[in-house]
Design a protein around this motif. Structure first.
Motif, PDB file in Angstrom:
ATOM      1  N   LEU A 123       0.875  -1.146  -0.111  1.00 48.90           N
ATOM      2  CA  LEU A 123       0.083   0.252   0.170  1.00 48.90           C
ATOM      3  C   LEU A 123       0.813   1.116   0.005  1.00 48.90           C
ATOM      4  O   LEU A 123       0.665   2.285  -0.680  1.00 48.90           O
ATOM      5  N   ALA A 124       2.120   1.349   0.725  1.00 43.51           N
ATOM      6  CA  ALA A 124       2.689   2.476   0.790  1.00 43.51           C
ATOM      7  C   ALA A 124       3.379   2.784  -0.381  1.00 43.51           C
ATOM      8  O   ALA A 124       3.456   3.870  -0.803  1.00 43.51           O
ATOM      9  N   VAL A 125       4.054   1.631  -0.996  1.00 39.76           N
ATOM     10  CA  VAL A 125       4.711   1.830  -2.148  1.00 39.76           C
ATOM     11  C   VAL A 125       3.875   2.310  -3.169  1.00 39.76           C
ATOM     12  O   VAL A 125       4.201   3.047  -4.201  1.00 39.76           O
ATOM     13  N   GLY A 126       2.899   1.547  -3.473  1.00 35.02           N
ATOM     14  CA  GLY A 126       1.802   1.779  -4.477  1.00 35.02           C
ATOM     15  C   GLY A 126       1.326   3.477  -4.550  1.00 35.02           C
ATOM     16  O   GLY A 126       1.242   4.160  -5.422  1.00 35.02           O
ATOM     17  N   ALA A 127       0.636   3.814  -3.342  1.00 32.60           N
ATOM     18  CA  ALA A 127       0.428   5.055  -2.836  1.00 32.60           C
ATOM     19  C   ALA A 127       1.440   6.211  -3.428  1.00 32.60           C
ATOM     20  O   ALA A 127       1.189   7.275  -3.993  1.00 32.60           O
ATOM     21  N   THR A 128       2.771   5.871  -3.189  1.00 35.71           N
ATOM     22  CA  THR A 128       3.821   6.819  -3.193  1.00 35.71           C
ATOM     23  C   THR A 128       3.996   6.853  -4.654  1.00 35.71           C
ATOM     24  O   THR A 128       4.167   8.060  -5.342  1.00 35.71           O
ATOM     25  N   VAL A 129       3.978   5.779  -5.307  1.00 34.45           N
ATOM     26  CA  VAL A 129       4.399   5.856  -6.934  1.00 34.45           C
ATOM     27  C   VAL A 129       3.211   6.714  -7.649  1.00 34.45           C
ATOM     28  O   VAL A 129       3.241   7.215  -8.476  1.00 34.45           O
ATOM     29  N   VAL A 130       1.924   6.288  -7.072  1.00 32.68           N
ATOM     30  CA  VAL A 130       0.801   7.169  -7.591  1.00 32.68           C
ATOM     31  C   VAL A 130       1.185   8.553  -7.593  1.00 32.68           C
ATOM     32  O   VAL A 130       0.967   9.475  -8.558  1.00 32.68           O
ATOM     33  N   ALA A 131       1.551   9.183  -6.265  1.00 35.96           N
ATOM     34  CA  ALA A 131       1.868  10.383  -6.197  1.00 35.96           C
ATOM     35  C   ALA A 131       2.729  10.954  -6.865  1.00 35.96           C
ATOM     36  O   ALA A 131       2.652  12.221  -7.611  1.00 35.96           O
ATOM     37  N   LEU A 132       3.883  10.301  -7.103  1.00 34.92           N
ATOM     38  CA  LEU A 132       4.920  10.751  -8.079  1.00 34.92           C
ATOM     39  C   LEU A 132       4.295  10.811  -9.513  1.00 34.92           C
ATOM     40  O   LEU A 132       4.578  11.667 -10.239  1.00 34.92           O
ATOM     41  N   CYS A 133       3.518   9.662 -10.000  1.00 36.46           N
ATOM     42  CA  CYS A 133       3.051   9.905 -11.338  1.00 36.46           C
ATOM     43  C   CYS A 133       2.043  11.128 -11.517  1.00 36.46           C
ATOM     44  O   CYS A 133       2.061  11.783 -12.622  1.00 36.46           O
ATOM     45  N   LEU A 134       1.231  11.463 -10.471  1.00 35.93           N
ATOM     46  CA  LEU A 134       0.341  12.592 -10.458  1.00 35.93           C
ATOM     47  C   LEU A 134       1.325  13.791 -10.600  1.00 35.93           C
ATOM     48  O   LEU A 134       0.854  14.905 -11.276  1.00 35.93           O
ATOM     49  N   ALA A 135       2.161  14.066  -9.918  1.00 35.48           N
ATOM     50  CA  ALA A 135       3.308  15.024 -10.110  1.00 35.48           C
ATOM     51  C   ALA A 135       3.788  15.322 -11.304  1.00 35.48           C
ATOM     52  O   ALA A 135       3.946  16.468 -11.873  1.00 35.48           O
ATOM     53  N   LEU A 136       4.426  14.019 -12.001  1.00 34.88           N
ATOM     54  CA  LEU A 136       4.746  14.191 -13.169  1.00 34.88           C
ATOM     55  C   LEU A 136       3.734  14.905 -14.324  1.00 34.88           C
ATOM     56  O   LEU A 136       4.159  15.284 -15.293  1.00 34.88           O
ATOM     57  N   MET A 137       2.439  14.338 -14.167  1.00 29.90           N
ATOM     58  CA  MET A 137       1.299  14.885 -15.055  1.00 29.90           C
ATOM     59  C   MET A 137       1.313  16.296 -15.010  1.00 29.90           C
ATOM     60  O   MET A 137       0.892  16.904 -16.038  1.00 29.90           O
ATOM     61  N   ALA A 138       1.688  16.894 -13.916  1.00 35.33           N
ATOM     62  CA  ALA A 138       1.671  18.449 -13.860  1.00 35.33           C
ATOM     63  C   ALA A 138       2.816  19.048 -14.928  1.00 35.33           C
ATOM     64  O   ALA A 138       2.727  20.400 -15.274  1.00 35.33           O
ATOM     65  N   THR A 139       3.541  18.135 -15.769  1.00 37.85           N
ATOM     66  CA  THR A 139       4.670  18.810 -16.616  1.00 37.85           C
ATOM     67  C   THR A 139       4.180  18.690 -17.857  1.00 37.85           C
ATOM     68  O   THR A 139       4.874  19.135 -18.855  1.00 37.85           O
ATOM     69  N   ILE A 140       2.816  18.040 -18.070  1.00 37.16           N
ATOM     70  CA  ILE A 140       2.392  17.836 -19.749  1.00 37.16           C
ATOM     71  C   ILE A 140       1.961  19.161 -20.275  1.00 37.16           C
ATOM     72  O   ILE A 140       1.487  20.019 -19.674  1.00 37.16           O
ATOM     73  N   THR A 141       2.622  19.180 -21.530  1.00 34.41           N
ATOM     74  CA  THR A 141       2.391  20.411 -22.007  1.00 34.41           C
ATOM     75  C   THR A 141       2.048  19.910 -23.792  1.00 34.41           C
ATOM     76  O   THR A 141       1.946  18.734 -23.814  1.00 34.41           O
ATOM     77  N   PRO A 142       1.465  21.034 -24.574  1.00 32.07           N
ATOM     78  CA  PRO A 142       1.037  20.536 -25.846  1.00 32.07           C
ATOM     79  C   PRO A 142       2.308  20.043 -26.495  1.00 32.07           C
ATOM     80  O   PRO A 142       2.231  19.305 -27.622  1.00 32.07           O
ATOM     81  N   ASP A 143       3.494  20.213 -26.184  1.00 33.40           N
ATOM     82  CA  ASP A 143       4.744  19.607 -26.988  1.00 33.40           C
ATOM     83  C   ASP A 143       4.971  18.182 -26.329  1.00 33.40           C
ATOM     84  O   ASP A 143       5.911  17.620 -26.964  1.00 33.40           O
ATOM     85  N   SER A 144       4.287  17.702 -25.476  1.00 31.79           N
ATOM     86  CA  SER A 144       4.853  16.505 -24.638  1.00 31.79           C
ATOM     87  C   SER A 144       4.596  15.197 -25.807  1.00 31.79           C
ATOM     88  O   SER A 144       3.496  15.306 -26.488  1.00 31.79           O
ATOM     89  N   ASN A 145       5.353  14.370 -25.399  1.00 36.90           N
ATOM     90  CA  ASN A 145       5.390  13.090 -26.209  1.00 36.90           C
ATOM     91  C   ASN A 145       3.994  12.522 -25.835  1.00 36.90           C
ATOM     92  O   ASN A 145       4.111  11.947 -24.593  1.00 36.90           O
ATOM     93  N   LEU A 146       3.023  12.097 -26.728  1.00 36.55           N
ATOM     94  CA  LEU A 146       1.887  11.609 -26.360  1.00 36.55           C
ATOM     95  C   LEU A 146       2.164  10.051 -25.894  1.00 36.55           C
ATOM     96  O   LEU A 146       1.522   9.485 -24.889  1.00 36.55           O
ATOM     97  N   TRP A 147       3.094   9.389 -26.214  1.00 32.33           N
ATOM     98  CA  TRP A 147       3.340   7.987 -26.330  1.00 32.33           C
ATOM     99  C   TRP A 147       3.759   7.863 -24.752  1.00 32.33           C
ATOM    100  O   TRP A 147       3.753   6.873 -23.780  1.00 32.33           O
ATOM    101  N   ALA A 148       4.921   9.030 -24.298  1.00 35.96           N
ATOM    102  CA  ALA A 148       5.465   9.175 -22.860  1.00 35.96           C
ATOM    103  C   ALA A 148       4.111   9.370 -21.908  1.00 35.96           C
ATOM    104  O   ALA A 148       4.140   8.724 -20.625  1.00 35.96           O
TER     105      ALA A 148
END
Length: 496
Positions: free
Chosen positions: A340-365
């Motif tokens: 649970l702890a590792v899973g929730a932490t990885v989810v938090a990291l992924c959501l934080a990385l989504m904050a970097t999405i821009t129109p120029d982002s690679n869609l496959w990434a």
């Protein structure tokens, strides 16, 4: 207190696990998908009935409020009349009201039918989960939870895709009518094969508990669903929010004093049940808030249509389904706490990385990021749901399922409300140097970071879970050559 629960023998010789799993998966799939598939159809509904975008939202709000009102009632009804009877009645009513929604010829009719549909949906999930956890013994609870992954993971992601296809190729009416064949098939199967589970004595109907829970959850759900759009300072939202909180506070006082309450809040004295419910509340708010936020980003900032933005989300569902196999094997060996702890932490990291999405982002990434988010979230969904009922006595399964589903509904509304408020506060539209309105990516960045914060709270709560409390669900059991539901399909085919 209620006596131990009893069950009727399986019908026509089918294993109760197979029968319950098959019917519940189909029903849960319809119920969950219905909360997302309709979003795509709202603009079309508004155009046909001449209702502005703000007014057409009542179609969803009425459903969510009705859902919240009837979830608390489901546990008592299942214990009083038997889970089979209540579940099949709710399934039949959900199917009929889906057909009525599809046939509605006015906004008023559609709103009334959606409220009735929400009443049926509010009883489907808690009663179905009660049947599932009574059919599977403690040591097989992880296998039971794996059964739930298909509707839980696929339905929210499939909703926008299927909804966009139906609205573009047919009409908005089909986002409701699509439930009918699934509902009829599940109902016929359930009538033939579904076993019954009930307690010897359900207790008297708790009228004060029902009235206070209906008012509290209904008003709170309305405030959460509409607060971001209408403004948290508006008189209506303030009145509903404060009224809902007061009703819920009164509910706690009343239910703790009653010997046979409708909502057995004493179950929260169990530290494992309390911790897993709290974890589910915050992780659900983060995850379902992301499912609300991400399509908006794709459409506003990247200019995608509803169908393609829905397809962008689908790798999340694939990640959940693949990880469900791994999480099921890890759980008996590692225990819920670290997963649970590792899973929730990885989810938090992924959501934080989504904050970097821009129109120029690679869609496959971006798709890969969503896949990892779903993969990690599966390691939160499955262990928390399995461990939540590890120390709950069998006679209290119905009451525990009611509480678990009530907080899950509030968690999803909380996530959408919080992230919607962030978007509104920052502003989703700004003006460029030429004076042209453009999407304000800062609003989406802030919202994704808030979602990441909610996931981090869930990770912190996970550290309070003790593996020793969940030991009853960690016993290794021989793995069948074929999973129960898949085996049931083959057995059913042979009989037909």
């Amino acid at each position: 207190m209620s006596a131990p629960d009893r069950s009727a023998p399986p019908r026509r010789g089918i294993d109760p696990k197979i029968a319950v799993g098959a019917v519940f998966v189909a029903s849960l799939f319809m119920s969950i998908m219905d909360t997302t598939i309709v979003n795509v159809a709202l603009p079309s509904i508004g155009r046909q009935f001449g209702v502005d975008p703000a007014g057409v939202g009542v179609v969803n709000v009425g459903y969510l409020v009705s859902l919240a009102v009837f979830v608390p009632l489901s546990g008592w009804l299942g214990d009083r009349f038997g889970t089979r009877r209540v579940f099949l009645a709710a399934l039949a009513f959900f199917t009929v009201t889906s057909l009525l929604c599809g046939a509605a010829d006015s906004m008023a009719q559609l709103t009334v039918y959606r409220i009735l549909q929400g009443a049926a949906g509010g009883m489907l999930t808690p009663v179905g989960m009660t049947m599932l956890f009574r059919a599977f013994p403690q040591e097989e609870r992880m296998r039971a939870t794996r059964v739930l992954m298909l509707p839980t993971a696929v339905a929210p992601a499939l909703g926008p895709v299927l909804g966009g296809w139906l609205v573009d190729g047919w009409s908005w009416h089909w986002v409701f009518i699509v439930n009918v064949p699934v509902g009829v098939a599940a109902l016929v199967f359930g009538l033939l094969f579904l076993p019954d589970y009930r307690v010897e004595r359900a207790g008297r109907f708790d009228a004060p508990g029902f009235l206070l829970s209906a008012a509290g959850f209904g008003l709170a759900m309305y405030a959460l669903a509409e607060g971001a759009g209408q403004g948290w300072g508006s008189a209506r939202i303030l009145a509903c929010g404060v009224g809902g909180l007061l009703a819920l506070a009164a509910l706690v006082v009343v239910e703790l004093r009653r010997p046979e309450p409708m909502l057995d809040l004493r179950l929260f004295r169990d530290r494992l049940f309390r911790a897993t419910n709290l974890l589910s509340l915050f992780s659900g708010a983060a995850f379902l808030g992301m499912l609300y936020l991400f399509p908006l980003l794709m459409q506003d900032a990247l200019g995608m249509d509803a169908l393609h933005s829905g397809l962008m989300v689908f790798p999340e569902a694939i990640g959940v389904m693949i990880a469900s196999q791994l999480a099921g094997r890890l759980y008996p060996r590692v225990g819920p706490r670290r997963i649970l702890a590792v899973g929730a932490t990885v989810v938090a990291l992924c959501l934080a990385l989504m904050a970097t999405i821009t129109p120029d982002s690679n869609l496959w990434a971006v798709r890969a990021l969503l896949f990892v988010t779903g993969f990690a979230m599966s390691h939160v969904f499955m262990p928390s749901q399995t461990a939540a009922f590890a120390t709950v006595p069998p006679r209290a399964t119905g009451a525990a399922s009611t509480l678990y589903n009530a907080q899950r509904q509030l968690g999803s509304a909380l996530g959408v409300a919080v992230l919607g408020t962030v978007l509104t506060a920052v502003g989703t539209v700004t003006v460029d140097a030429a004076g042209t309105p453009v999407a304000n990516l800062d609003a989406y960045r802030a919202a994704f970071l808030v979602a990441a914060g909610l996931a981090l709270v869930a990770a912190a709560v996970a550290l309070s879970v003790r593996d020793s409390d969940a030991v009853a669900t960690m016993r290794a059991v021989p793995r069948p050559a074929v999973e129960p539901v898949a085996e049931g399909v083959g057995e059913l085919a042979e009989r037909l």
